[in-house]
Design an enzyme around this catalytic site. Structure first.
Site, PDB file in Angstrom:
ATOM      1  N   HIS A 204       0.844  -1.193   0.000  1.00  0.00           N
ATOM      2  CA  HIS A 204       0.000   0.000   0.000  1.00  0.00           C
ATOM      3  C   HIS A 204       0.884   1.249   0.000  1.00  0.00           C
ATOM      4  O   HIS A 204       1.931   1.271   0.646  1.00  0.00           O
ATOM      5  CB  HIS A 204      -0.900   0.026   1.240  1.00  0.00           C
ATOM      6  CG  HIS A 204      -2.248  -0.584   1.012  1.00  0.00           C
ATOM      7  ND1 HIS A 204      -3.336   0.148   0.615  1.00  0.00           N
ATOM      8  CD2 HIS A 204      -2.668  -1.866   1.126  1.00  0.00           C
ATOM      9  CE1 HIS A 204      -4.393  -0.646   0.496  1.00  0.00           C
ATOM     10  NE2 HIS A 204      -4.005  -1.879   0.797  1.00  0.00           N
TER      11      HIS A 204
ATOM     12  N   ARG B 187      -8.018   6.986   0.754  1.00  0.00           N
ATOM     13  CA  ARG B 187      -7.580   7.637  -0.475  1.00  0.00           C
ATOM     14  C   ARG B 187      -8.745   7.858  -1.446  1.00  0.00           C
ATOM     15  O   ARG B 187      -8.783   8.862  -2.171  1.00  0.00           O
ATOM     16  CB  ARG B 187      -6.503   6.778  -1.163  1.00  0.00           C
ATOM     17  CG  ARG B 187      -5.279   6.543  -0.303  1.00  0.00           C
ATOM     18  CD  ARG B 187      -4.116   5.993  -1.120  1.00  0.00           C
ATOM     19  NE  ARG B 187      -4.424   4.702  -1.729  1.00  0.00           N
ATOM     20  CZ  ARG B 187      -4.247   3.528  -1.137  1.00  0.00           C
ATOM     21  NH1 ARG B 187      -3.806   3.474   0.109  1.00  0.00           N
ATOM     22  NH2 ARG B 187      -4.527   2.406  -1.772  1.00  0.00           N
TER      23      ARG B 187
END
Length: 288
Positions: free
Chosen positions: A262, A285
């Site tokens: 990630h 996000r």
């Protein structure tokens, strides 16, 4: 000590708990059939408890209620595109075709409030099912799911029928090989060092993640050495035990170099060098 269970599940994350519950459901009318779940940690949940973005599914009641146009074909196409040519078509179709039933099972059987949809990275439609905020704060999806399943399994363990037993602090060290080449049970070690064997007709291996190895020798160093020592959100318990158990009996390992990384994570300012981080997940996000 040697005991027996008809079905033994190794690993107490979401996969293992789901397998144990389905085994109990499928054998509910069979007299004398028992299921055992072995988990090496002190409690169930594994890394599944840390999942925070949601669970993907198509053609669910939530999508229908919100008027989302989606399909298994679109989900499969998005998944294969994300795989950049490396996807296993059989597994892609298994994932996408069963996604409706998976989300529906959690909603109907456990009453989970997976009623919020998000369109996150790689998806062409809103299909990531999340839980609504409470008091302005998000509810952790993974924790909610594993807690509901753990509660149900706990009820089976306490009902006095003998159909189910849960053993935590039970680290499986060996799969027992049957005379016909199959698997006939498992050997495990408890926290006090005692060794046990459980014989079984069926063994379900539901563990194997190894991204918690960190810089220690293991699968990460062997197959993805560029990632060894990289900070991880995985628990230190994720050391590839299931893969070692299976390969010891001749099972082949595939795609071991395909380790997800990630781009975002939370760093504790009081302990920035700690190799274990909290995930700043895709939902952050994608949704803010």
């Amino acid at each position: 000590m040697t005991t027996r269970a008809n079905i033994v599940v190794i690993g107490g994350g979401l996969a293992g708990m789901s397998a144990a519950l389905e085994a109990l459901h499928q054998t509910r009318n069979a007299v004398g059939v028992s299921v055992a779940l072995l988990e090496k940690e002190a409690r169930t949940g594994g890394n599944s408890a840390k999942a925070s973005s949601g669970i993907n599914g198509v053609l669910t009641r939530t999508q229908k209620a919100q008027g989302v146009a989606d399909s298994v074909k679109a989900f499969a196409r998005d998944t294969e595109r994300s795989g950049h040519g490396r996807s296993n078509e059989t597994l892609v179709h298994k994932l996408t075709e069963d996604s409706t039933a998976a989300v529906t099972w959690l909603q109907k059987e456990f009453g989970l409030d997976l009623d919020v949809l998000a369109q996150l990275g790689g998806h062409s439609a809103p299909r990531t099912h999340r839980r609504p905020e409470v008091g302005g704060k998000p509810q952790p999806v993974g924790w909610g799911i594993v807690s509901a399943l753990a509660e149900r399994l706990g009820a089976f363990a306490r009902d006095g029928s003998g159909r189910f037993r849960l053993e935590t602090g039970a680290r499986v060290t060996q799969l027992l090989k049957a005379s016909d080449g199959g698997v006939a049970g498992a050997e495990y070690e408890t926290a006090n060092g005692a060794r046990h064997r459980v014989q079984a007709d069926v063994v379900v291996l539901a563990t194997g993640g190894f991204a918690g190895e960190g810089a220690r020798p293991g699968f990460l160093r062997q197959f993805a050495p560029q990632l060894a020592g990289l900070a991880s959100t995985n628990g230190a318990f994720a050391t590839g035990d299931g893969l070692r158990l299976a390969s010891a009996l001749g099972a082949a390992l595939v795609d071991m170099d395909q380790v997800q990384v990630h781009p975002t994570g939370f760093v504790a300012t009081a302990d920035p060098a700690n190799p274990t981080k909290f995930l700043a997940a895709e939902a952050l996000r994608g949704e803010g």
